[in-house]
Design a protein around this motif. Structure first.
Motif, PDB file in Angstrom:
ATOM      1  N   GLU A 321       0.869  -1.188   0.000  1.00 40.83           N
ATOM      2  CA  GLU A 321       0.000   0.000   0.000  1.00 40.83           C
ATOM      3  C   GLU A 321       0.901   1.231   0.000  1.00 40.83           C
ATOM      4  N   TYR A 322       0.412   2.319  -0.581  1.00 32.96           N
ATOM      5  CA  TYR A 322       1.175   3.557  -0.442  1.00 32.96           C
ATOM      6  C   TYR A 322       0.224   4.748  -0.474  1.00 32.96           C
ATOM      7  N   GLU A 323       0.712   5.831   0.112  1.00 29.86           N
ATOM      8  CA  GLU A 323      -0.067   7.074   0.099  1.00 29.86           C
ATOM      9  C   GLU A 323       0.864   8.195  -0.361  1.00 29.86           C
ATOM     10  N   GLU A 324       0.400   9.004  -1.311  1.00 27.19           N
ATOM     11  CA  GLU A 324       1.207  10.144  -1.745  1.00 27.19           C
ATOM     12  C   GLU A 324       0.984  11.283  -0.758  1.00 27.19           C
ATOM     13  N   LYS A 325       2.043  11.651  -0.010  1.00 28.27           N
ATOM     14  CA  LYS A 325       1.911  12.689   1.028  1.00 28.27           C
ATOM     15  C   LYS A 325       2.005  14.081   0.408  1.00 28.27           C
ATOM     16  N   SER A 326       2.847  14.230  -0.606  1.00 28.93           N
ATOM     17  CA  SER A 326       2.955  15.554  -1.245  1.00 28.93           C
ATOM     18  C   SER A 326       3.580  15.397  -2.621  1.00 28.93           C
ATOM     19  N   TRP A 327       3.282  16.327  -3.495  1.00 29.63           N
ATOM     20  CA  TRP A 327       3.856  16.367  -4.842  1.00 29.63           C
ATOM     21  C   TRP A 327       4.140  17.829  -5.154  1.00 29.63           C
ATOM     22  N   LEU A 328       5.404  18.193  -5.177  1.00 32.71           N
ATOM     23  CA  LEU A 328       5.784  19.564  -5.540  1.00 32.71           C
ATOM     24  C   LEU A 328       6.406  19.520  -6.930  1.00 32.71           C
ATOM     25  N   SER A 329       5.816  20.262  -7.851  1.00 33.54           N
ATOM     26  CA  SER A 329       6.305  20.255  -9.224  1.00 33.54           C
ATOM     27  C   SER A 329       7.673  20.934  -9.306  1.00 33.54           C
ATOM     28  N   PRO A 330       8.491  20.550 -10.280  1.00 33.25           N
ATOM     29  CA  PRO A 330       9.756  21.273 -10.496  1.00 33.25           C
ATOM     30  C   PRO A 330       9.457  22.709 -10.915  1.00 33.25           C
ATOM     31  N   LYS A 331      10.359  23.612 -10.575  1.00 39.46           N
ATOM     32  CA  LYS A 331      10.187  25.021 -10.956  1.00 39.46           C
ATOM     33  C   LYS A 331      11.377  25.443 -11.797  1.00 39.46           C
ATOM     34  N   HIS A 332      11.104  26.150 -12.882  1.00 38.54           N
ATOM     35  CA  HIS A 332      12.193  26.514 -13.796  1.00 38.54           C
ATOM     36  C   HIS A 332      12.539  27.993 -13.671  1.00 38.54           C
ATOM     37  N   CYS A 333      13.818  28.265 -13.650  1.00 38.69           N
ATOM     38  CA  CYS A 333      14.259  29.659 -13.694  1.00 38.69           C
ATOM     39  C   CYS A 333      13.963  30.195 -15.089  1.00 38.69           C
ATOM     40  N   ASP A 334      13.874  31.514 -15.194  1.00 42.31           N
ATOM     41  CA  ASP A 334      13.539  32.147 -16.468  1.00 42.31           C
ATOM     42  C   ASP A 334      14.712  32.006 -17.453  1.00 42.31           C
ATOM     43  N   PRO A 335      14.469  31.456 -18.647  1.00 44.98           N
ATOM     44  CA  PRO A 335      15.581  31.227 -19.588  1.00 44.98           C
ATOM     45  C   PRO A 335      16.363  32.494 -19.931  1.00 44.98           C
ATOM     46  N   GLU A 336      15.663  33.634 -20.011  1.00 46.29           N
ATOM     47  CA  GLU A 336      16.373  34.891 -20.317  1.00 46.29           C
ATOM     48  C   GLU A 336      17.325  35.263 -19.191  1.00 46.29           C
ATOM     49  N   ILE A 337      16.877  35.054 -17.952  1.00 48.22           N
ATOM     50  CA  ILE A 337      17.746  35.408 -16.821  1.00 48.22           C
ATOM     51  C   ILE A 337      18.892  34.409 -16.696  1.00 48.22           C
ATOM     52  N   VAL A 338      18.614  33.138 -16.982  1.00 46.98           N
ATOM     53  CA  VAL A 338      19.690  32.137 -16.982  1.00 46.98           C
ATOM     54  C   VAL A 338      20.768  32.543 -17.993  1.00 46.98           C
ATOM     55  N   LYS A 339      20.315  32.979 -19.164  1.00 43.22           N
ATOM     56  CA  LYS A 339      21.255  33.401 -20.210  1.00 43.22           C
ATOM     57  C   LYS A 339      22.017  34.656 -19.772  1.00 43.22           C
ATOM     58  N   LEU A 340      21.261  35.610 -19.224  1.00 42.97           N
ATOM     59  CA  LEU A 340      21.881  36.849 -18.751  1.00 42.97           C
ATOM     60  C   LEU A 340      22.988  36.541 -17.728  1.00 42.97           C
ATOM     61  N   LEU A 341      22.690  35.658 -16.771  1.00 47.34           N
ATOM     62  CA  LEU A 341      23.677  35.334 -15.732  1.00 47.34           C
ATOM     63  C   LEU A 341      24.902  34.659 -16.359  1.00 47.34           C
ATOM     64  N   GLY A 342      24.657  33.759 -17.324  1.00 44.15           N
ATOM     65  CA  GLY A 342      25.774  33.097 -18.004  1.00 44.15           C
ATOM     66  C   GLY A 342      26.632  34.106 -18.760  1.00 44.15           C
ATOM     67  N   ASP A 343      25.973  35.021 -19.498  1.00 36.08           N
ATOM     68  CA  ASP A 343      26.698  36.034 -20.278  1.00 36.08           C
ATOM     69  C   ASP A 343      27.505  36.971 -19.373  1.00 36.08           C
ATOM     70  N   GLN A 344      26.866  37.393 -18.268  1.00 37.01           N
ATOM     71  CA  GLN A 344      27.551  38.326 -17.356  1.00 37.01           C
ATOM     72  C   GLN A 344      28.740  37.643 -16.681  1.00 37.01           C
ATOM     73  N   ALA A 345      28.572  36.361 -16.343  1.00 39.38           N
ATOM     74  CA  ALA A 345      29.680  35.630 -15.713  1.00 39.38           C
ATOM     75  C   ALA A 345      30.863  35.588 -16.689  1.00 39.38           C
ATOM     76  N   LYS A 346      30.551  35.341 -17.943  1.00 36.55           N
ATOM     77  CA  LYS A 346      31.597  35.269 -18.973  1.00 36.55           C
ATOM     78  C   LYS A 346      32.323  36.612 -19.087  1.00 36.55           C
ATOM     79  N   LYS A 347      31.521  37.700 -19.112  1.00 34.73           N
ATOM     80  CA  LYS A 347      32.112  39.036 -19.204  1.00 34.73           C
ATOM     81  C   LYS A 347      33.065  39.313 -18.051  1.00 34.73           C
ATOM     82  N   LEU A 348      32.668  38.810 -16.862  1.00 33.64           N
ATOM     83  CA  LEU A 348      33.498  39.041 -15.677  1.00 33.64           C
ATOM     84  C   LEU A 348      34.691  38.090 -15.636  1.00 33.64           C
TER      85      LEU A 348
END
Ligand SMILES: [Zn+2]
Length: 412
Positions: A321-348
């Motif tokens: 037997e089993y009971e599902e106690k909780s289900w939290l969906s994955p959450k994604h960071c914004d692709p534009e901000i992910v790119k921005l952070l990658g680009d800025q890291a490169k610049k630095l």
């Protein structure tokens, strides 16, 4: 022009060390600012003092989130934040780092009188560590809080959230007023320690988080038959614990066949019943925690766990037997901000690694409200939630400088 500015690591270091004194235990060397404790509240007042010293006007919203704004009062804000509460005997970086990096960025912008098109805000969300389950401060901020929960929830010691809030002079249901409309927020950025070993092993100072893994928790029960451990032959047993061990052995194969390289399956708690040396275990109850960044993969893993458990139960003459106690969906960071952070890291000139976050953060709720990005810095030995939690100052400096550049790109 933004490259000409950088944060002052000595100030940031002093801030982290000063905040760590609040709730510090001299015996364990741990930081103790449990959500809504006296020390946690003192930490919030200390933070407000730092903003006031800059000539700004911080405030505490109805959920005890400390908020300070710089710039236009009416435009949507670029928010930098994290939390200043801690686990019992935690370290000085988890949460505090993201808030104090935000404070340092605000200082740099203020001292250079940098022109902002959009205002910036720094937020210390309350009760992120989940003393009462969930993340009270950021959930209130994002309008994801239930008034009935606020008045009824207790911690594991039976202490009510509402009583703790009232003891600090706070009105519990004012948390509902902390809700921010999406149009008041432009973006959210959070610096946090990685709390895992990946960046240190790669010798990489910066992690750009692509998303926060989803997680589901099951309570599973295998039922056989309790019997005498001396008189019951091995082939006549319905040993529930043996069923559990067979399932545990299958976990690597389940991940290999149905998961990804970031899937995690954990059996964290087991109760063997009746739990006596001379009795064949008639029942096992155990927790099953499964994580991945892809909801489809989480569903496949759930299906595979069900099938493997059913098949073991059939072979070993057990019930499952089993009971599902909780289900939290994955959450994604914004692709534009992910790119921005990658680009800025490169610049630095900083090497950076794009990666998921296995742990939960305030940012996961902020993804529902606004475009969100997270910056990780390495945790020595992958250790956190411990007085031994440590990140090297040069890595912190890089994380804070990346936050500054990203903040300026979004707000200036
Ligand atoms: Zn944290």
């Amino acid at each position: 022009m933004s490259q000409t500015y950088s944060i002052n690591i000595h100030r940031l270091q002093a801030d982290l060390q000063n905040l760590a004194k609040i709730g510090f235990d001299h015996e364990t060397k741990g930081v103790n600012r449990i959500g809504f404790s006296r020390a946690d509240y003192e930490g919030r007042l200390w933070l407000m003092k730092q903003f006031k010293a800059l000539g700004l006007e911080p405030y505490m919203d109805g959920a005890a989130n400390v908020i300070c704004r710089l710039g236009d009062p009416d435009k949507p804000a670029v928010i930098m934040g994290s939390h200043t509460d801690s686990v019992p005997d935690g370290g000085m970086f988890d949460g505090a780092l993201g808030v104090l990096c935000g404070l340092e960025v605000m200082r740099v912008i203020k001292e250079h009188s940098i022109d902002l098109t959009y205002p910036i805000e720094v937020v210390s969300f309350s009760e992120e560590e989940g003393r009462f389950g969930g993340m009270f401060g950021v959930q209130s901020f994002c309008g994801q809080i239930d008034p009935a929960w606020i008045t009824s929830v207790q911690d594991t010691n039976g202490i009510y959230l509402k009583d703790e809030m009232q003891a600090l002079g706070l009105e519990p249901l004012d948390a509902l007023k902390a809700c921010r409309a999406p149009e008041t927020v432009k973006a959210y950025l959070e610096v946090h320690i990685e709390q895992g070993p990946v960046l240190e092993e790669m010798n990489c100072p910066i992690g750009v988080v692509e998303g926060i893994t989803g997680v589901f928790d099951w309570s599973v029960c295998l039922i056989g038959e309790a019997n005498h451990s001396g008189t019951t032959p091995m082939d006549k047993r319905r040993d529930a614990f043996m069923g559990l061990t067979k399932f545990a052995q299958q976990i690597p194969r389940i991940i290999e066949d149905h998961g990804s390289d970031i899937s995690r399956i954990t059996i964290g708690k087991v109760d063997v019943l009746p739990g006596f040396t001379h009795i064949v275990p008639g029942e096992v109850q155990f927790s099953l925690c499964v994580r991945d960044l892809d909801e489809g993969i989480m569903q496949n893993l759930a299906q595979a766990c069900r099938e493997v458990l059913s098949s073991i139960a059939r072979q070993d003459n057990l019930m499952f037997e089993y009971e599902e106690k909780s289900w939290l969906s994955p959450k994604h960071c914004d692709p534009e901000i992910v790119k921005l952070l990658g680009d800025q890291a490169k610049k630095l000139g900083y090497q950076c690694n794009f990666m998921p976050s296995g742990a939960g953060h305030d940012a996961q709720f902020m993804t529902d409200l606004t475009k969100t990005g997270m910056i990780f810095v390495p945790s020595i030995g992958g250790i956190s939630h411990s007085p031994k939690e440590l990140t090297k100052w040069p890595d912190i400096e890089k994380g804070a400088n990346l936050l500054l550049q990203a903040c300026l790109s979004l707000a200036a």
